[in-house]
Design an enzyme around this catalytic site. Structure first.
Site, mmCIF file in Angstrom:
data_model
loop_
_atom_site.group_PDB
_atom_site.id
_atom_site.type_symbol
_atom_site.label_atom_id
_atom_site.label_comp_id
_atom_site.label_asym_id
_atom_site.label_seq_id
_atom_site.Cartn_x
_atom_site.Cartn_y
_atom_site.Cartn_z
ATOM 1 N N GLU A 9 0.819 -1.213 0.000
ATOM 2 C CA GLU A 9 0.000 0.000 0.000
ATOM 3 C C GLU A 9 0.855 1.266 0.000
ATOM 4 O OE1 GLU A 9 -3.557 0.252 2.584
ATOM 5 O OE2 GLU A 9 -2.563 2.007 3.461
ATOM 6 N N THR A 40 -4.162 4.755 -1.184
ATOM 7 C CA THR A 40 -5.209 5.195 -0.265
ATOM 8 C C THR A 40 -5.966 6.405 -0.810
ATOM 9 O OG1 THR A 40 -3.700 6.623 0.976
ATOM 10 C CG2 THR A 40 -3.910 4.338 1.715
ATOM 11 N N TYR A 41 -7.068 6.696 -0.120
ATOM 12 C CA TYR A 41 -8.041 7.708 -0.550
ATOM 13 C C TYR A 41 -8.405 8.508 0.688
ATOM 14 C CZ TYR A 41 -12.285 9.079 -3.281
ATOM 15 O OH TYR A 41 -13.279 9.729 -3.986
ATOM 16 N N HIS A 68 -8.004 2.699 -3.438
ATOM 17 C CA HIS A 68 -8.995 2.698 -2.368
ATOM 18 C C HIS A 68 -10.127 3.619 -2.806
ATOM 19 C CE1 HIS A 68 -6.293 1.364 1.209
ATOM 20 N NE2 HIS A 68 -5.881 0.826 0.072
ATOM 21 N N ARG A 98 -15.779 2.237 3.821
ATOM 22 C CA ARG A 98 -16.720 3.272 4.252
ATOM 23 C C ARG A 98 -16.009 4.621 4.291
ATOM 24 N NH1 ARG A 98 -18.611 4.294 10.320
ATOM 25 N NH2 ARG A 98 -16.528 5.190 10.218
ATOM 26 N N ASP A 100 -14.032 7.997 6.276
ATOM 27 C CA ASP A 100 -14.413 8.983 7.281
ATOM 28 C C ASP A 100 -14.706 10.312 6.615
ATOM 29 O OD1 ASP A 100 -13.883 7.331 9.656
ATOM 30 O OD2 ASP A 100 -11.797 7.445 8.986
ATOM 31 N N ALA A 114 -19.937 0.418 4.211
ATOM 32 C CA ALA A 114 -19.157 -0.119 3.093
ATOM 33 C C ALA A 114 -19.935 -1.146 2.285
ATOM 34 C CB ALA A 114 -17.858 -0.729 3.613
ATOM 35 N N TYR A 136 -11.239 -6.285 10.574
ATOM 36 C CA TYR A 136 -10.652 -5.776 11.814
ATOM 37 C C TYR A 136 -10.516 -6.905 12.844
ATOM 38 C CZ TYR A 136 -11.654 -1.300 9.701
ATOM 39 O OH TYR A 136 -11.680 -0.242 8.830
ATOM 40 N N ASP A 149 -19.608 -6.256 14.685
ATOM 41 C CA ASP A 149 -18.538 -6.076 13.708
ATOM 42 C C ASP A 149 -18.482 -7.244 12.735
ATOM 43 O OD1 ASP A 149 -16.515 -4.318 12.800
ATOM 44 O OD2 ASP A 149 -14.977 -5.621 13.653
ATOM 45 N N GLN A 167 -6.891 -4.599 9.076
ATOM 46 C CA GLN A 167 -6.122 -3.590 9.800
ATOM 47 C C GLN A 167 -4.862 -4.287 10.315
ATOM 48 O OE1 GLN A 167 -4.808 -0.795 10.669
ATOM 49 N NE2 GLN A 167 -6.668 0.168 11.465
#
Length: 277
Positions: A9, A40-41, A68, A98, A100, A114, A136, A149, A167
């Site tokens: 990544e 990443t985004y 992402h 999903r 932030d 998501a 996660y 979760d 993660q």
């Protein structure tokens, strides 16, 4: 030679100098033959153009790129437009999240979770994209309970996810327990462990406190004891993460996903120790 697949990544650089450095990092890490590089985004799509530019450059250089894509704060029209751009650029894989909202922004947009993004991608594009989602092992920091979760993860899989990236974690049992719990729900997609190499303990501690990833007490105390001795921190970090990866491979993990922080050295050193280079 070990045939464990790896992926790596990056985050989109903010300057021309950063972009040049990332090209050099990418070319060094390409020697490891990763199955893809992900990019990443930012929160609320704040890096949309930089993510797209980075992804296109990786693809143009002949590597598989996986952008992402986060959905909170977005509209269906904006996500549809991004999907079309990626399809036209020949992108085959998307990491659907999903995400932030940027601080101070109140509008959550047309997506809440998501699984809604995964379902939308499938509805709009069919099987055009391989869809990765997040997992996660130590539970999402905003989840009300481990059961909630797990059910949220199940919804993402049922919506059409092909595989998951976790993660980062340093507790092997957390990953093994999560995979076992997922299997008991009848989910059989690959769950690839996310690996965070350790170059700076102070940065790792700040990041871990923010994202809910646990640094085991024995590790934390040993890192703290090294103080500002960066060589010892790096050497201990290499030992810890290499051993974790070795145990994950032995336990049957379907691959390793490295959070490179746009650096080549630590990921390369770990892969060499594992016989993956």
């Amino acid at each position: 030679m070990n045939h464990t697949e790896i992926s790596i990544e990056f985050f989109p650089p903010t300057t021309a100098e950063g972009a040049e450095k990332l090209r050099a990092t990418r070319d060094r890490l390409a020697a490891l033959k990763p199955s893809f590089f992900s990019v990443t985004y930012g929160a609320g799509g704040s890096t949309r153009e930089r993510t797209f530019a980075t992804v296109k450059e990786i693809a143009a250089a002949g590597f598989e790129a996986a952008p992402h894509l986060s959905c909170v704060g977005s509209t269906r029209d904006s996500i549809r437009e991004i999907l079309q751009e990626y399809a036209e650029a020949g992108i085959r894989r998307i990491v659907a999240l999903r995400g932030d909202l940027p601080s101070g922004v109140g509008d959550a947009g047309e997506f809440r979770h998501a699984n809604e993004l995964v379902e939308f991608i499938r509805t709009e594009t069919g099987e055009r994209f391989i869809i990765e989602v997040a997992a996660y092992p130590e539970w999402h920091p905003q989840a009300r309970s481990p059961k909630d979760d797990l059910l949220a993860f199940k919804r993402k899989v049922e919506a059409g996810a092909n595989s998951a990236i976790t993660q980062y974690f340093y507790n092997l049992d957390a990953y093994l327990h999560f995979v076992d719990a997922v299997c008991k729900l009848g989910i059989d997609i690959p769950i690839v462990p996310g690996i965070m190499p350790i170059g700076s303990f102070s940065k790792l501690a700040r990041f871990s406190d923010a994202c809910g990833a646990e640094i085991p007490r024995w590790m934390r105390r040993k890192f703290e004891a090294y103080g500002d001795d960066t060589d010892s921190i790096r050497a201990f970090g290499l030992d810890v993460v290499s051993e974790l990866c070795s145990k994950l491979i032995a336990a049957g993990a379907p691959g390793l996903h490295f959070y490179s922080m746009n650096q080549a050295g630590l990921t390369t050193d770990i892969c060499k120790r594992l016989g993956l280079a």
